[in-house]
Scaffold this active site. Structure first.
Site, short mmCIF file in Angstrom:
data_model
loop_
_atom_site.label_atom_id
_atom_site.label_comp_id
_atom_site.label_asym_id
_atom_site.label_seq_id
_atom_site.Cartn_x
_atom_site.Cartn_y
_atom_site.Cartn_z
N ASP A 46 0.87 -1.18 0.00
CA ASP A 46 0.00 0.00 0.00
C ASP A 46 0.89 1.22 0.00
O ASP A 46 2.09 1.12 0.31
CB ASP A 46 -0.92 0.00 1.25
CG ASP A 46 -2.21 0.77 1.02
OD1 ASP A 46 -2.11 2.01 0.88
OD2 ASP A 46 -3.28 0.17 0.98
N ASP A 73 3.84 1.74 -4.43
CA ASP A 73 2.82 2.35 -5.29
C ASP A 73 2.65 1.41 -6.49
O ASP A 73 3.59 1.25 -7.28
CB ASP A 73 3.29 3.73 -5.74
CG ASP A 73 2.22 4.47 -6.53
OD1 ASP A 73 1.40 3.81 -7.19
OD2 ASP A 73 2.21 5.71 -6.47
N ASN A 100 -6.43 -5.87 -5.39
CA ASN A 100 -7.47 -5.07 -4.75
C ASN A 100 -7.27 -3.56 -4.85
O ASN A 100 -8.23 -2.80 -4.82
CB ASN A 100 -7.54 -5.48 -3.26
CG ASN A 100 -8.36 -4.53 -2.43
OD1 ASN A 100 -9.59 -4.52 -2.50
ND2 ASN A 100 -7.70 -3.69 -1.64
N TYR A 165 -13.08 4.88 -14.38
CA TYR A 165 -13.13 3.80 -13.36
C TYR A 165 -13.98 2.64 -13.87
O TYR A 165 -13.56 1.48 -13.78
CB TYR A 165 -13.72 4.40 -12.07
CG TYR A 165 -13.93 3.42 -10.94
CD1 TYR A 165 -12.88 3.06 -10.10
CD2 TYR A 165 -15.19 2.88 -10.69
CE1 TYR A 165 -13.09 2.17 -9.04
CE2 TYR A 165 -15.41 2.00 -9.64
CZ TYR A 165 -14.35 1.65 -8.82
OH TYR A 165 -14.57 0.77 -7.77
N LYS A 169 -12.89 -1.19 -14.58
CA LYS A 169 -13.54 -2.30 -13.88
C LYS A 169 -14.12 -3.31 -14.88
O LYS A 169 -14.09 -4.51 -14.66
CB LYS A 169 -14.62 -1.77 -12.94
CG LYS A 169 -14.05 -1.04 -11.73
CD LYS A 169 -13.24 -1.99 -10.85
CE LYS A 169 -12.56 -1.32 -9.69
NZ LYS A 169 -11.67 -2.22 -8.96
N THR A 200 -17.05 1.01 3.59
CA THR A 200 -15.68 1.19 4.10
C THR A 200 -15.59 2.57 4.76
O THR A 200 -16.43 3.45 4.47
CB THR A 200 -14.68 1.14 2.94
OG1 THR A 200 -15.03 2.19 2.03
CG2 THR A 200 -14.71 -0.19 2.22
N1 LIG Z 1 -16.03 0.07 -1.28
C1 LIG Z 1 -16.85 -0.17 -2.27
O1 LIG Z 1 -18.04 0.14 -2.19
C2 LIG Z 1 -16.36 -0.86 -3.53
C3 LIG Z 1 -17.32 -1.20 -4.49
C4 LIG Z 1 -16.92 -1.84 -5.64
C5 LIG Z 1 -15.58 -2.14 -5.85
N2 LIG Z 1 -14.66 -1.79 -4.91
C6 LIG Z 1 -13.26 -2.14 -5.21
O2 LIG Z 1 -12.65 -2.76 -4.10
C7 LIG Z 1 -11.28 -2.38 -4.01
C8 LIG Z 1 -10.99 -1.76 -2.66
O3 LIG Z 1 -11.83 -0.63 -2.51
P1 LIG Z 1 -11.99 0.14 -1.12
O4 LIG Z 1 -13.36 0.68 -1.12
O5 LIG Z 1 -11.51 -0.69 -0.01
O6 LIG Z 1 -10.99 1.37 -1.38
P2 LIG Z 1 -10.21 2.26 -0.31
O7 LIG Z 1 -9.92 3.55 -1.03
O8 LIG Z 1 -10.94 2.32 0.96
O9 LIG Z 1 -8.85 1.46 -0.12
C9 LIG Z 1 -7.99 1.29 -1.21
C10 LIG Z 1 -6.59 1.04 -0.68
O10 LIG Z 1 -5.72 1.01 -1.82
C11 LIG Z 1 -4.61 1.85 -1.54
N3 LIG Z 1 -4.08 2.40 -2.77
C12 LIG Z 1 -4.65 3.35 -3.57
N4 LIG Z 1 -3.84 3.65 -4.58
C13 LIG Z 1 -2.72 2.88 -4.44
C14 LIG Z 1 -1.52 2.75 -5.17
N5 LIG Z 1 -1.29 3.49 -6.26
N6 LIG Z 1 -0.61 1.85 -4.75
C15 LIG Z 1 -0.83 1.11 -3.63
N7 LIG Z 1 -1.94 1.20 -2.89
C16 LIG Z 1 -2.88 2.08 -3.29
C17 LIG Z 1 -5.15 2.94 -0.63
O11 LIG Z 1 -4.12 3.58 0.11
C18 LIG Z 1 -6.10 2.15 0.25
O12 LIG Z 1 -5.45 1.61 1.39
C19 LIG Z 1 -11.03 -1.43 -5.19
O13 LIG Z 1 -10.53 -2.17 -6.27
C20 LIG Z 1 -12.41 -0.91 -5.49
O14 LIG Z 1 -12.54 -0.47 -6.83
C21 LIG Z 1 -15.01 -1.15 -3.76
#
Ligand SMILES: NC(=O)c1ccc[n+]([C@@H]2O[C@H](COP(=O)([O-])OP(=O)(O)OC[C@H]3O[C@@H](n4cnc5c(N)ncnc54)[C@H](O)[C@@H]3O)[C@@H](O)[C@H]2O)c1
Length: 260
Positions: A46, A73, A100, A165, A169, A200
């Site tokens: 992360d 990153d 993820n 996005y 996806k 979240t």
């Molecule tokens: N939360 C939702 O409702 C939801 C819905 C559909 C899909 N998703 C998918 O689930 C996954 C996680 O989503 P989330 O809601 O937990 O997101 P979030 O933003 O809460 O967490 C994402 C994590 O990824 C890290 N991150 C971001 N850019 C980065 C990079 N360049 N390098 C390394 N780490 C990086 C962030 O620091 C964070 O810890 C994503 O792929 C998102 O598209 C989430």
């Protein structure tokens, strides 16, 4: 809620080496917690260093195997490849990859420039392919592996201000299909998880207004709010040998919002 006795324990996940990208917060952090609670050896990457280090301590403090955190990153593909190799050298060959990391920043069609478009592909799509490419040789040699790509129901429902996005996806579903055919003959499975709207901390902070929440509740067959643990339990099952004959599919956890 990681060690809840209502939910399954998977013997095949004990001691399995698992890599989670974006594991410091949100869904990724719940995956780290739940895999560790299964006795898996978890590595995660992360950019959020403080949150990552705090999670390591919290998981170890709960008496689970201490996860290995590396700041990385995932947009820097060379660096990410190097970190994946380091994690494998330290923990052992990676048997489960959860792609993820992602970012759902809003962007209107009229304002998107090519550089920004590219940026959203890098943070949401490109790293999923290259991480799979990096872990595949060891999985194929072991004839055992599960790759889980995080998609989103947003590629299937009508939302505004997320065109790049949603394109990324949707691409993840094509990637899943392609890699499942490529790796399947060697016993490596590739699946895609499509979460609905999951509560979240970041979603609660940025986007969950009373109006939006009412819309969510009406759109879902099950009106309840969905929690990261709901997605994590599906991910555990896809990682475990219990799903050994399932590959190339997308799996929806959205309370019954999306119609396929
Ligand atoms: N939360 C939702 O409702 C939801 C819905 C559909 C899909 N998703 C998918 O689930 C996954 C996680 O989503 P989330 O809601 O937990 O997101 P979030 O933003 O809460 O967490 C994402 C994590 O990824 C890290 N991150 C971001 N850019 C980065 C990079 N360049 N390098 C390394 N780490 C990086 C962030 O620091 C964070 O810890 C994503 O792929 C998102 O598209 C989430």
């Amino acid at each position: 809620m990681t060690s809840d006795s209502r939910y399954a324990t998977y013997p095949s996940l004990r001691d399995a080496v698992v890599l989670v990208s974006g594991g410091a917060s949100g869904l990724g952090a719940e995956f780290v917690r739940q895999f560790a609670a299964q006795g898996a050896r978890v590595g995660f990457v992360d950019v959020a260093v403080e949150a990552g280090e705090a999670l390591v301590e919290a998981v170890a403090g709960d008496g689970h195997p201490r996860p290995l955190f590396r700041r990385c990153d995932v947009r820097d593909l060379d660096a990410y490849r190097g970190v994946i190799a380091e994690i494998a050298a330290e923990l052992g060959d990676i048997r489960v990859l959860v792609n993820n990391a992602g970012h759902d920043e809003r962007h209107s069609v009229a304002t998107v420039e090519p550089k920004y478009w590219d940026e959203l592909m890098r943070v949401n799509l490109d790293h999923q392919f290259f991480a799979a490419q990096a872990v595949a040789p060891a999985m194929r040699a072991a004839r055992h592996g599960s790759i889980i790509n995080m998609g989103s129901i947003s590629a299937h429902v009508d939302l505004l201000d997320l065109p790049a996005y949603m394109t990324a996806k949707a691409g993840i579903e094509g990637l899943t299909r392609s890699l499942s055919r490529e790796f399947g003959p060697d016993g490596v499975r590739v699946n895609c998880v499509l979460p609905g709207w999951i509560m979240t901390p970041r979603q609660l902070e940025n986007w969950v207004t009373p109006e939006a929440d009412a819309h969510r509740s009406a759109a879902q067959a099950l009106p309840q709010r969905l929690e990261p643990a709901d997605v994590a339990r599906l991910v555990l099952w896809l990682a475990a040998d219990d799903s050994r004959s399932c590959t190339g599919q997308h799996w929806v956890v959205d309370g019954g919002w999306m119609h396929s």
